[in-house]
Motif scaffolding. Structure first.
Motif, PDB file in Angstrom:
ATOM      1  N   ARG A  66       0.813  -1.222   0.000  1.00  0.00           N
ATOM      2  CA  ARG A  66       0.000   0.000   0.000  1.00  0.00           C
ATOM      3  C   ARG A  66       0.845   1.271   0.000  1.00  0.00           C
ATOM      4  O   ARG A  66       0.415   2.305  -0.509  1.00  0.00           O
ATOM      5  N   ASP A  67       2.019   1.197   0.576  1.00  0.00           N
ATOM      6  CA  ASP A  67       2.867   2.385   0.622  1.00  0.00           C
ATOM      7  C   ASP A  67       3.375   2.791  -0.760  1.00  0.00           C
ATOM      8  O   ASP A  67       3.907   3.889  -0.938  1.00  0.00           O
ATOM      9  N   GLU A  68       3.195   1.938  -1.753  1.00  0.00           N
ATOM     10  CA  GLU A  68       3.616   2.257  -3.123  1.00  0.00           C
ATOM     11  C   GLU A  68       2.491   2.904  -3.933  1.00  0.00           C
ATOM     12  O   GLU A  68       2.730   3.433  -5.019  1.00  0.00           O
ATOM     13  N   ALA A  69       1.241   2.858  -3.446  1.00  0.00           N
ATOM     14  CA  ALA A  69       0.089   3.281  -4.254  1.00  0.00           C
ATOM     15  C   ALA A  69       0.179   4.734  -4.700  1.00  0.00           C
ATOM     16  O   ALA A  69      -0.176   5.075  -5.845  1.00  0.00           O
ATOM     17  N   GLY A  70       0.668   5.611  -3.832  1.00  0.00           N
ATOM     18  CA  GLY A  70       0.731   7.027  -4.183  1.00  0.00           C
ATOM     19  C   GLY A  70       1.579   7.312  -5.404  1.00  0.00           C
ATOM     20  O   GLY A  70       1.362   8.313  -6.101  1.00  0.00           O
ATOM     21  N   ASP A  71       2.548   6.437  -5.692  1.00  0.00           N
ATOM     22  CA  ASP A  71       3.446   6.655  -6.833  1.00  0.00           C
ATOM     23  C   ASP A  71       2.783   6.342  -8.164  1.00  0.00           C
ATOM     24  O   ASP A  71       3.364   6.610  -9.221  1.00  0.00           O
ATOM     25  N   TYR A  72       1.576   5.759  -8.146  1.00  0.00           N
ATOM     26  CA  TYR A  72       0.930   5.360  -9.400  1.00  0.00           C
ATOM     27  C   TYR A  72      -0.373   6.118  -9.672  1.00  0.00           C
ATOM     28  O   TYR A  72      -1.130   5.764 -10.560  1.00  0.00           O
ATOM     29  N   LEU A  73      -0.595   7.204  -8.937  1.00  0.00           N
ATOM     30  CA  LEU A  73      -1.831   7.986  -9.123  1.00  0.00           C
ATOM     31  C   LEU A  73      -1.841   8.762 -10.437  1.00  0.00           C
ATOM     32  O   LEU A  73      -2.909   9.176 -10.907  1.00  0.00           O
ATOM     33  N   GLN A  74      -0.686   8.965 -11.019  1.00  0.00           N
ATOM     34  CA  GLN A  74      -0.602   9.678 -12.298  1.00  0.00           C
ATOM     35  C   GLN A  74      -0.168   8.763 -13.435  1.00  0.00           C
ATOM     36  O   GLN A  74       0.252   9.226 -14.498  1.00  0.00           O
ATOM     37  N   ASP A  75      -0.285   7.469 -13.227  1.00  0.00           N
ATOM     38  CA  ASP A  75       0.138   6.499 -14.237  1.00  0.00           C
ATOM     39  C   ASP A  75      -0.669   6.673 -15.528  1.00  0.00           C
ATOM     40  O   ASP A  75      -1.840   7.080 -15.500  1.00  0.00           O
ATOM     41  N   LEU A  76      -0.078   6.354 -16.653  1.00  0.00           N
ATOM     42  CA  LEU A  76      -0.757   6.497 -17.942  1.00  0.00           C
ATOM     43  C   LEU A  76      -1.905   5.505 -18.124  1.00  0.00           C
ATOM     44  O   LEU A  76      -2.849   5.768 -18.868  1.00  0.00           O
ATOM     45  N   PHE A  77      -1.841   4.367 -17.455  1.00  0.00           N
ATOM     46  CA  PHE A  77      -2.862   3.324 -17.587  1.00  0.00           C
ATOM     47  C   PHE A  77      -3.990   3.613 -16.593  1.00  0.00           C
ATOM     48  O   PHE A  77      -3.791   3.633 -15.374  1.00  0.00           O
ATOM     49  N   TRP A  78      -5.214   3.807 -17.112  1.00  0.00           N
ATOM     50  CA  TRP A  78      -6.341   4.207 -16.266  1.00  0.00           C
ATOM     51  C   TRP A  78      -6.618   3.214 -15.138  1.00  0.00           C
ATOM     52  O   TRP A  78      -6.942   3.609 -14.010  1.00  0.00           O
ATOM     53  N   GLU A  79      -6.485   1.904 -15.427  1.00  0.00           N
ATOM     54  CA  GLU A  79      -6.811   0.921 -14.412  1.00  0.00           C
ATOM     55  C   GLU A  79      -5.789   0.943 -13.277  1.00  0.00           C
ATOM     56  O   GLU A  79      -6.124   0.737 -12.113  1.00  0.00           O
TER      57      GLU A  79
END
Length: 265
Positions: A59-72
């Motif tokens: 869960r501590d990694e989730a914030g790093d993927y909020l702007q990811d190019l893949f919507w899912e």
């Protein structure tokens, strides 16, 4: 999808650090620790299940993927990221991402999503906002939003939905209006709504609904109308209405004493 493109099951080369693991920043730390596994729990996969498993474990990694190019990937990251990080996704280009945000965002921040173009987002908003803060959704174009409002608005604001063009909205209003205010729906064009009104009305209004052209409105009114208004219904053209009126008048004329009712004799 061809078998070569399927990422739903582990492949031998991925287990040994090649393939998706090549160049992944997690391969050196999380992979050896068993916190990710190609084909099962992988942030780089194009499988929602694998991404979810990865972020659920990390869960501590989730914030790093909020702007990811893949919507899912963004949507799943929004599910696990700290609440103070997801507000930036209120206007994300993808509605699934915004739905997750609308479900998790603190209530005091939800007002900014009341005009979202996606119905599901607005449904979350309508269901979560405090009843006193629902006014911005009063004229929502989707009737399901207005039905939700009719079930949650304070009684004093329900009158604003009495003339709603959608039957289901007015039905919800009829079930919640205080009995003294039900006269506003007593002439509704929908029989089902008038029947709801008749079943909840004060005696004086119920008496007027004994004249309704639909028999099941009259039937509902039998149980709430004053007894002195019931004798004409003994000649009603519908047998169920006649029988309901007869049973109620019999109960009034020959009340069951408490001792008999208790003894069952």
């Amino acid at each position: 999808m061809s078998a070569d493109a399927d990422t739903s099951s582990p492949e031998p080369e991925l287990r040994h650090g090649s393939g998706l693991c090549a160049g992944c920043r997690h391969a050196g730390k999380l992979l050896p620790a068993g916190r990710c596994c190609p084909g099962d729990a992988c942030i780089r996969a194009h499988s929602g299940r694998q991404i979810d498993r990865f972020l659920r474990n990390n869960r501590d990694e989730a914030g790093d993927y909020l702007q990811d190019l893949f919507w899912e990937r963004r949507a799943i990251a929004a599910r696990y990221a700290p609440l103070d990080r997801i507000g930036a996704l209120m206007h994300d280009s993808d509605e699934v991402v915004r739905r997750v945000v609308a479900e998790r965002l603190p209530v005091e921040q939800l007002g900014g999503m009341a005009r979202d173009p996606d119905r599901e987002v607005r449904l979350f908003v309508a269901a979560r906002l405090p009843p006193t803060a629902l006014t911005p959704l009063m004229h929502d174009p989707d009737y399901l939003i207005r039905v939700t409002l009719a079930r949650r608005l304070p009684h004093g604001q329900l009158a604003r939905l009495v003339k709603d063009p959608e039957r289901e909205v007015r039905k919800a209003v009829a079930r919640r209006l205080p009995p003294f205010a039900l006269y506003t729906l007593a002439k509704d064009p929908e029989t089902e709504i008038r029947a709801i009104v008749a079943s909840r009305a004060l005696p004086s209004l119920a008496a007027t609904l004994l004249q309704d052209p639909e028999w099941w409105v009259r039937l509902a009114a039998v149980h709430t109308a004053p007894p002195e208004s019931l004798p004409p219904l003994l000649q009603d053209p519908e047998a169920e209405v006649r029988e309901a009126a007869r049973r109620r008048l019999d109960t009034i004329d020959h009340p069951i004493s408490p001792s008999i009712a208790k003894d069952g004799s």
